[in-house]
Design a protein around this motif. Structure first.
Motif, mmCIF file in Angstrom:
data_model
loop_
_atom_site.group_PDB
_atom_site.id
_atom_site.type_symbol
_atom_site.label_atom_id
_atom_site.label_comp_id
_atom_site.label_asym_id
_atom_site.label_seq_id
_atom_site.Cartn_x
_atom_site.Cartn_y
_atom_site.Cartn_z
ATOM 1 N N VAL A 24 0.839 -1.205 0.000
ATOM 2 C CA VAL A 24 0.000 0.000 0.000
ATOM 3 C C VAL A 24 0.870 1.248 0.000
ATOM 4 C CG1 VAL A 24 -1.649 1.351 1.371
ATOM 5 C CG2 VAL A 24 -2.008 -1.104 1.048
ATOM 6 N N HIS A 25 1.899 1.281 0.826
ATOM 7 C CA HIS A 25 2.788 2.453 0.873
ATOM 8 C C HIS A 25 3.462 2.680 -0.480
ATOM 9 C CE1 HIS A 25 2.501 3.544 5.092
ATOM 10 N NE2 HIS A 25 2.521 2.258 5.390
ATOM 11 N N LEU A 26 3.866 1.603 -1.136
ATOM 12 C CA LEU A 26 4.479 1.753 -2.462
ATOM 13 C C LEU A 26 3.478 2.269 -3.482
ATOM 14 C CD1 LEU A 26 6.680 -1.462 -2.564
ATOM 15 C CD2 LEU A 26 7.507 0.897 -2.639
ATOM 16 N N LEU A 27 2.285 1.692 -3.480
ATOM 17 C CA LEU A 27 1.261 2.120 -4.434
ATOM 18 C C LEU A 27 0.889 3.580 -4.221
ATOM 19 C CD1 LEU A 27 -1.034 -1.053 -4.431
ATOM 20 C CD2 LEU A 27 0.472 -0.278 -6.284
ATOM 21 N N GLU A 28 0.820 4.008 -2.968
ATOM 22 C CA GLU A 28 0.498 5.412 -2.670
ATOM 23 C C GLU A 28 1.591 6.359 -3.149
ATOM 24 O OE1 GLU A 28 -0.192 5.354 1.542
ATOM 25 O OE2 GLU A 28 -2.313 4.855 1.292
ATOM 26 N N ASN A 29 2.778 5.818 -3.398
ATOM 27 C CA ASN A 29 3.889 6.638 -3.870
ATOM 28 C C ASN A 29 4.292 6.284 -5.301
ATOM 29 O OD1 ASN A 29 4.882 8.441 -1.562
ATOM 30 N ND2 ASN A 29 4.431 6.482 -0.571
ATOM 31 N N ASN A 30 3.297 5.854 -6.071
ATOM 32 C CA ASN A 30 3.451 5.630 -7.511
ATOM 33 C C ASN A 30 4.480 4.573 -7.890
ATOM 34 O OD1 ASN A 30 1.530 7.672 -8.074
ATOM 35 N ND2 ASN A 30 3.117 9.196 -7.713
ATOM 36 N N LEU A 31 4.605 3.528 -7.089
ATOM 37 C CA LEU A 31 5.494 2.419 -7.416
ATOM 38 C C LEU A 31 4.724 1.108 -7.361
ATOM 39 C CD1 LEU A 31 8.671 3.340 -5.340
ATOM 40 C CD2 LEU A 31 8.468 3.376 -7.820
ATOM 41 N N GLN A 32 4.951 0.267 -8.343
ATOM 42 C CA GLN A 32 4.371 -1.072 -8.348
ATOM 43 C C GLN A 32 5.314 -1.982 -7.560
ATOM 44 O OE1 GLN A 32 1.344 -1.930 -9.565
ATOM 45 N NE2 GLN A 32 1.156 0.279 -9.898
ATOM 46 N N PRO A 33 4.806 -2.677 -6.552
ATOM 47 C CA PRO A 33 5.668 -3.439 -5.642
ATOM 48 C C PRO A 33 6.529 -4.505 -6.308
ATOM 49 C CG PRO A 33 3.344 -3.648 -5.034
ATOM 50 C CD PRO A 33 3.407 -2.761 -6.200
ATOM 51 N N HIS A 34 6.015 -5.175 -7.324
ATOM 52 C CA HIS A 34 6.756 -6.303 -7.895
ATOM 53 C C HIS A 34 7.478 -5.952 -9.192
ATOM 54 C CE1 HIS A 34 5.162 -8.767 -4.736
ATOM 55 N NE2 HIS A 34 3.955 -8.312 -5.013
ATOM 56 N N GLU A 35 7.481 -4.676 -9.549
ATOM 57 C CA GLU A 35 8.273 -4.244 -10.709
ATOM 58 C C GLU A 35 9.726 -4.061 -10.279
ATOM 59 O OE1 GLU A 35 6.693 -0.786 -12.630
ATOM 60 O OE2 GLU A 35 4.913 -1.850 -13.322
ATOM 61 N N GLU A 36 10.613 -4.126 -11.258
ATOM 62 C CA GLU A 36 12.035 -3.976 -10.977
ATOM 63 C C GLU A 36 12.335 -2.566 -10.468
ATOM 64 O OE1 GLU A 36 16.380 -4.371 -13.205
ATOM 65 O OE2 GLU A 36 14.542 -4.746 -14.336
ATOM 66 N N TYR A 37 13.145 -2.501 -9.421
ATOM 67 C CA TYR A 37 13.607 -1.217 -8.910
ATOM 68 C C TYR A 37 14.698 -0.703 -9.840
ATOM 69 C CZ TYR A 37 16.092 2.146 -6.017
ATOM 70 O OH TYR A 37 16.702 3.281 -5.551
ATOM 71 N N ILE A 38 14.559 0.522 -10.287
ATOM 72 C CA ILE A 38 15.526 1.122 -11.201
ATOM 73 C C ILE A 38 16.450 2.015 -10.380
ATOM 74 C CG2 ILE A 38 15.826 2.521 -13.270
ATOM 75 C CD1 ILE A 38 12.856 1.741 -13.928
#
Length: 114
Positions: A24-38
């Protein structure tokens, strides 16, 4: 490869939070949890920091939760002071970080902070 969720877990190491809450915290900050971190993306890093900041603020605003994170050799006051220091450090980092899109930082606002 590391995911955004794993990167957030690295940033909040030592704090036990359910994975669905981290998501939820990631989604609220425009990040998909299971996508690769760049790692080369300032925006990704900034958004992970924002997610970590919201987690830490949530802990700081709940005395019962803070009590759960203390161990035998520390007290709530010591933990709270360290937590607040970490929150202020993250706030400063976020304010001065560049954005991938505009390539501008918030350093102007940083001049007027504590």
């Amino acid at each position: 490869m590391i995911t955004n969720l794993q990167r957030l877990e690295m940033e909040t190491k030592g704090i036990k939070i359910e994975q669905n809450e981290l998501t939820v915290h990631l989604l609220e900050n425009n990040l998909q949890p299971h996508e690769e971190y760049i790692a080369t993306s300032s925006t990704s890093k900034r958004n992970v920091y924002k997610a970590a900041l919201s987690i830490l603020e949530g802990i700081a605003n709940n005395p019962q939760t803070m009590k759960n994170y203390t161990v035998d050799d520390t007290n709530v006051s010591y933990f709270h002071n360290n937590l607040m220091t970490r929150i202020h450090d993250l706030e400063r980092k976020i304010r001065v970080m560049q954005d991938d899109v505009t390539r501008k930082s918030g350093s102007f606002f940083y001049l007027f902070s504590n």
